[in-house]
Every structure is written in C-alpha cells, then in structure tokens.
Design a protein around this motif. Structure first.
Motif, PDB file in Angstrom:
ATOM      1  N   ALA A 180       0.832  -1.206   0.000  1.00 36.42           N
ATOM      2  CA  ALA A 180       0.000   0.000   0.000  1.00 36.42           C
ATOM      3  C   ALA A 180       0.856   1.240   0.000  1.00 36.42           C
ATOM      4  O   ALA A 180       0.565   2.223  -0.676  1.00 36.42           O
ATOM      5  N   GLU A 181       1.975   1.194   0.790  1.00 41.42           N
ATOM      6  CA  GLU A 181       2.862   2.355   0.840  1.00 41.42           C
ATOM      7  C   GLU A 181       3.517   2.573  -0.519  1.00 41.42           C
ATOM      8  O   GLU A 181       3.679   3.681  -0.971  1.00 41.42           O
ATOM      9  N   GLU A 182       3.853   1.447  -1.172  1.00 44.88           N
ATOM     10  CA  GLU A 182       4.482   1.558  -2.488  1.00 44.88           C
ATOM     11  C   GLU A 182       3.498   2.151  -3.493  1.00 44.88           C
ATOM     12  O   GLU A 182       3.855   3.002  -4.287  1.00 44.88           O
ATOM     13  N   ASP A 183       2.231   1.711  -3.414  1.00 51.15           N
ATOM     14  CA  ASP A 183       1.234   2.249  -4.332  1.00 51.15           C
ATOM     15  C   ASP A 183       1.024   3.733  -4.078  1.00 51.15           C
ATOM     16  O   ASP A 183       0.864   4.516  -5.001  1.00 51.15           O
ATOM     17  N   LYS A 184       1.004   4.105  -2.799  1.00 50.94           N
ATOM     18  CA  LYS A 184       0.791   5.504  -2.457  1.00 50.94           C
ATOM     19  C   LYS A 184       1.953   6.365  -2.933  1.00 50.94           C
ATOM     20  O   LYS A 184       1.765   7.505  -3.373  1.00 50.94           O
ATOM     21  N   SER A 185       3.159   5.817  -2.841  1.00 46.33           N
ATOM     22  CA  SER A 185       4.323   6.599  -3.254  1.00 46.33           C
ATOM     23  C   SER A 185       4.336   6.827  -4.761  1.00 46.33           C
ATOM     24  O   SER A 185       4.980   7.750  -5.249  1.00 46.33           O
ATOM     25  N   GLU A 186       3.630   5.979  -5.515  1.00 44.54           N
ATOM     26  CA  GLU A 186       3.587   6.147  -6.960  1.00 44.54           C
ATOM     27  C   GLU A 186       2.622   7.244  -7.395  1.00 44.54           C
ATOM     28  O   GLU A 186       2.689   7.729  -8.520  1.00 44.54           O
ATOM     29  N   LYS A 187       1.724   7.640  -6.520  1.00 43.02           N
ATOM     30  CA  LYS A 187       0.722   8.657  -6.861  1.00 43.02           C
ATOM     31  C   LYS A 187       1.348  10.042  -6.680  1.00 43.02           C
ATOM     32  O   LYS A 187       1.157  10.709  -5.669  1.00 43.02           O
ATOM     33  N   THR A 188       2.072  10.448  -7.697  1.00 43.11           N
ATOM     34  CA  THR A 188       2.806  11.717  -7.627  1.00 43.11           C
ATOM     35  C   THR A 188       2.223  12.788  -8.541  1.00 43.11           C
ATOM     36  O   THR A 188       2.648  13.941  -8.485  1.00 43.11           O
ATOM     37  N   GLU A 189       1.262  12.418  -9.386  1.00 36.78           N
ATOM     38  CA  GLU A 189       0.720  13.370 -10.366  1.00 36.78           C
ATOM     39  C   GLU A 189      -0.544  14.034  -9.837  1.00 36.78           C
ATOM     40  O   GLU A 189      -1.325  13.422  -9.094  1.00 36.78           O
ATOM     41  N   GLN A 190      -0.735  15.309 -10.222  1.00 31.58           N
ATOM     42  CA  GLN A 190      -1.937  16.034  -9.823  1.00 31.58           C
ATOM     43  C   GLN A 190      -3.180  15.385 -10.439  1.00 31.58           C
ATOM     44  O   GLN A 190      -3.121  14.872 -11.552  1.00 31.58           O
ATOM     45  N   PRO A 191      -4.298  15.356  -9.714  1.00 25.79           N
ATOM     46  CA  PRO A 191      -5.511  14.728 -10.251  1.00 25.79           C
ATOM     47  C   PRO A 191      -6.028  15.451 -11.483  1.00 25.79           C
ATOM     48  O   PRO A 191      -5.975  16.677 -11.569  1.00 25.79           O
ATOM     49  N   THR A 192      -6.527  14.679 -12.422  1.00 26.42           N
ATOM     50  CA  THR A 192      -7.100  15.252 -13.635  1.00 26.42           C
ATOM     51  C   THR A 192      -8.509  15.775 -13.354  1.00 26.42           C
ATOM     52  O   THR A 192      -9.095  15.494 -12.305  1.00 26.42           O
ATOM     53  N   ALA A 193      -9.047  16.518 -14.317  1.00 29.88           N
ATOM     54  CA  ALA A 193     -10.402  17.050 -14.156  1.00 29.88           C
ATOM     55  C   ALA A 193     -11.420  15.911 -14.036  1.00 29.88           C
ATOM     56  O   ALA A 193     -12.392  16.013 -13.276  1.00 29.88           O
ATOM     57  N   ARG A 194     -11.202  14.831 -14.775  1.00 32.05           N
ATOM     58  CA  ARG A 194     -12.134  13.692 -14.715  1.00 32.05           C
ATOM     59  C   ARG A 194     -12.076  13.018 -13.353  1.00 32.05           C
ATOM     60  O   ARG A 194     -13.106  12.628 -12.795  1.00 32.05           O
ATOM     61  N   ARG A 195     -10.881  12.874 -12.775  1.00 30.62           N
ATOM     62  CA  ARG A 195     -10.762  12.272 -11.442  1.00 30.62           C
ATOM     63  C   ARG A 195     -11.476  13.134 -10.400  1.00 30.62           C
ATOM     64  O   ARG A 195     -12.171  12.613  -9.515  1.00 30.62           O
ATOM     65  N   LEU A 196     -11.315  14.453 -10.502  1.00 34.48           N
ATOM     66  CA  LEU A 196     -11.980  15.347  -9.561  1.00 34.48           C
ATOM     67  C   LEU A 196     -13.494  15.276  -9.715  1.00 34.48           C
ATOM     68  O   LEU A 196     -14.233  15.329  -8.723  1.00 34.48           O
ATOM     69  N   GLN A 197     -13.955  15.154 -10.975  1.00 30.26           N
ATOM     70  CA  GLN A 197     -15.397  15.042 -11.205  1.00 30.26           C
ATOM     71  C   GLN A 197     -15.934  13.731 -10.626  1.00 30.26           C
ATOM     72  O   GLN A 197     -17.010  13.707 -10.018  1.00 30.26           O
ATOM     73  N   GLN A 198     -15.201  12.644 -10.795  1.00 34.29           N
ATOM     74  CA  GLN A 198     -15.616  11.363 -10.233  1.00 34.29           C
ATOM     75  C   GLN A 198     -15.659  11.417  -8.713  1.00 34.29           C
ATOM     76  O   GLN A 198     -16.574  10.864  -8.086  1.00 34.29           O
ATOM     77  N   ALA A 199     -14.684  12.100  -8.110  1.00 40.72           N
ATOM     78  CA  ALA A 199     -14.676  12.237  -6.662  1.00 40.72           C
ATOM     79  C   ALA A 199     -15.892  13.031  -6.182  1.00 40.72           C
ATOM     80  O   ALA A 199     -16.535  12.681  -5.182  1.00 40.72           O
ATOM     81  N   GLN A 200     -16.240  14.093  -6.911  1.00 41.53           N
ATOM     82  CA  GLN A 200     -17.394  14.897  -6.538  1.00 41.53           C
ATOM     83  C   GLN A 200     -18.691  14.095  -6.669  1.00 41.53           C
ATOM     84  O   GLN A 200     -19.589  14.222  -5.845  1.00 41.53           O
ATOM     85  N   GLU A 201     -18.776  13.251  -7.706  1.00 47.25           N
ATOM     86  CA  GLU A 201     -19.969  12.422  -7.873  1.00 47.25           C
ATOM     87  C   GLU A 201     -20.134  11.441  -6.711  1.00 47.25           C
ATOM     88  O   GLU A 201     -21.260  11.029  -6.399  1.00 47.25           O
ATOM     89  N   LYS A 202     -19.017  11.063  -6.079  1.00 45.87           N
ATOM     90  CA  LYS A 202     -19.075  10.165  -4.922  1.00 45.87           C
ATOM     91  C   LYS A 202     -19.255  10.929  -3.609  1.00 45.87           C
ATOM     92  O   LYS A 202     -19.308  10.318  -2.545  1.00 45.87           O
ATOM     93  N   GLY A 203     -19.326  12.264  -3.694  1.00 44.92           N
ATOM     94  CA  GLY A 203     -19.480  13.063  -2.489  1.00 44.92           C
ATOM     95  C   GLY A 203     -18.180  13.431  -1.818  1.00 44.92           C
ATOM     96  O   GLY A 203     -18.175  13.968  -0.711  1.00 44.92           O
TER      97      GLY A 203
END
Length: 361
Positions: free
Chosen positions: A2-25
C-alpha cells in the motif's frame, strides 16, 4: 504494498478524477466554515431577534398584570390567552430555527455549491463496526481532530478573555444592580464575545479549508499509469486513433483523386504543390477546389490531370496561396478570384482555339 502504491501517486488529479470524486461526495469540505456560519446566525439572532422577543414578552406581562383584575376566569379565555402567547413565541422560535438552518446550508453551499450524492445515503455496515469507529477515533485523523479542537478552544478562549478582562469590575457588581440592567449587560457582553469568536473562527475556518483542499488533492493524486489508463478510456488507444486517422486520410485522398477528372484546370508549383479547380460557366458561381496536395499527392494530381487532358498551369505563388486557404469542395476565397479568373480565361481561350481548329479541319 500500500505504501508503495501511495508513493507512486505523484501526479496532480485530472479534471475527470476530480469530477468522479465529486460524484461520490468526496469534496474539500471544512466543518469550521459551516460552524462559522452557524455562529454568525446565532449572533444575528442574539442581536436582532432576542430583543424583540424580550420586548414582546415584557409587554405581555405588563398587560397581564395591568389588567389582572378585569381578566375573565373562564377556562376558555385563559386557554386563548396562553394560545396567543404561545403562537407568538413559536413564530419567533421557528424563525430563529430557520435562520440557523439557512446558515448551515450556506456553510456547505459556499464551499462546493449544490450537490446531491445518493451514495452517501446508502447504509454501510462499516459505519456500525466498533473496530472501525475506534480506528477513526484514535487513528491519525482522530488525533488531528483532537489537537485541532484544543487549538480552537485556546484561540477562542484567548479572544473571549481579551473581551471580558476590561469588564471585570463591571461584572463584579452585577449582583447589586436590577434585573433589567443585568440582562442588558449580559446581552452586550454576549454580542461582543460572539464578534470576537467570529473573527478568530474566520481565521480558523480559512486555514482549515486550505488544509482540507490540500488533503483532498493528496487523496486524489494519481500515478502515471492511472493517467495513461484514463486517457485511453476517454480518448481511446493512441495507436488505434492513429490508425483510424490514417484510414480517414486515405479515404479522403481517394475521394479527392476521384474528383480530379472533373477539374477545369490544375494550378501547380510546379511539382511541390497542386490544386485542382472546377469552373463551369452558369453552373458554379466561382471556382471550386476539388483536390489539393503537396509532394507525392501533388504529383498524383498532375498524373491524373495528364491522363484526362486537363490543363496544367504553373503559378507557384497562386498554387501555394490556394493550398493554404482553399477548402475542399468549397468555393475558393474571394481574394483569389482575379488571379484564378485570368487562368480560367486563358484555359477557356485555349479550349476555344482547339475547337476552332477542329472545325476548320
């Protein structure tokens, strides 16, 4: 892992990812901003509604005692008096409750607008799990909330102390003054305390909102692989798109080449550019661009024109200009009418000369 996966998330979220997050509340949301709006609503109630309620109740009491001797002892009249007084109090209380409700909604609206997420209303057994509850309470987030609460108490307490300290002598003799004066002093002090708390709470709420936005961004960061996968999902596989673009280009070129035999003239550069034009007097209002191309495509246009005895005119500046500005199957731009008209006139005079020679034979 899990730590390794988290360390790989280095890029800023895209507009689509932010929209999906908003749809989930999942949105950056600070409870402190909602608390500030509620506190502001409480201050408004204390400053504007409580005095009116106090005056109304005092007036009722004065009228009651002033007319005590003339009041009917009939149970119906007494019940009506209680009912009228209760309705007035209920209206004021309902208005105060509505004010607090609107303030709470405004606290959410200013952060993320109107948002309805049915998924948040679905029952989840994990919320009833005591182990998960203890983890939330004593985990990193729980300790962060605890320390944040202590900091809020300290700052608000310091602000209230600064307000009350100059009034210590006045508050010390409160027991010696009449009830009306006491209520006035308490109301004034309460308003000042709430104003001080509002100022401090505004700073706390602003800082907490920035922190929540940072946490929201960190929570939705993506790995490079996730960005590539999302791009494939939304835009399609780049290899497939390139192949489709090539197929569309080949089909367009085949249609274009099929139109070349209908051309009236081909303007060339002489070999790098070629533009096939069609003009039929009385049929087309102006010359139409049937085909155009550079290098190999231009050579192919010339070959087809030669096969079908279509006149080829070398005019490098005009050929380049028509290639850059003329659209396929559309009239050429007006700026080139004069230059093309000369070429069309020349071609038509050659055709007329050939017809005359043929007739003389």
């Amino acid at each position: 892992m899990a730590e390794e996966d988290k360390s790989e998330k280095t890029e800023q979220p895209t507009a689509r990812r932010l929209q999906q997050a908003q749809e989930k509340g999942d949105v950056p949301k600070s409870q402190e901003i909602s608390g500030w709006f509620l506190l502001a609503a409480g201050l408004a109630i204390l400053a504007f509604m409580v005095p009116g309620l106090s005056r109304a109740m005092a007036l009722d009491l004065r009228l009651f005692f002033a007319n005590a001797g003339t009041l009917s002892l009939d149970p119906g009249a007494a019940l009506q008096l209680v009912k009228d007084t209760g309705i007035r109090i209920a209206i004021l209380v309902a208005f105060a409750f509505l004010t607090l409700l609107v303030a709470g909604l405004m606290g959410h609206f200013v952060q993320h607008g109107l948002m309805f997420t049915p998924s948040k209303l679905e029952p989840k057994l994990s919320k009833l799990n005591p182990a998960e509850g203890m983890k939330r309470m004593f985990g990193p987030q729980g300790w962060m909330n605890f320390l944040k609460g202590l900091g809020k108490l300290a700052l608000v307490g310091a602000a209230m102390t600064l307000v009350l300290w100059p009034k210590q002598d006045e508050l010390a003799v409160m027991a010696l003054v009449d009830l009306g004066s006491i209520l006035g002093v308490i109301r004034e002090a309460s308003i000042q305390l709430m104003i001080a708390a509002l100022i401090v709470y505004a700073i706390i709420a602003g800082a907490d909102y920035l922190f929540q936005r940072h946490e929201f961004t960190e929570r939705n960061k993506m790995s490079r692989r996730e960005i590539k996968d999302e791009y494939k999902d939304t835009e399609g596989d780049p290899l497939i798109r390139a192949k489709l673009r090539q197929i569309r280009m080949e089909r367009s070129q085949r249609r274009m080449m099929a139109n070349v035999p209908q051309a009236s003239v081909v303007v060339t550069n002489p070999t790098h550019y070629a533009v096939a034009l069609k003009y039929v007097q009385g049929e087309t209002p102006a010359p139409v661009c049937l085909a155009k191309g550079v290098d190999k495509v231009a050579l192919k246009i010339r070959e087809i024109a030669e096969e079908h005895n279509i006149p080829i005119v070398e005019d490098p500046p005009l050929a380049r200009a028509l290639y850059a500005s003329a659209e396929l199957d559309e009239l050429i731009p007006e700026t080139h009418y004069k230059a093309v008209a000369k070429i069309i006139g020349y071609v038509m005079s050659l055709a007329k000369g050939r017809r005359d020679r043929d007739k003389s034979r």
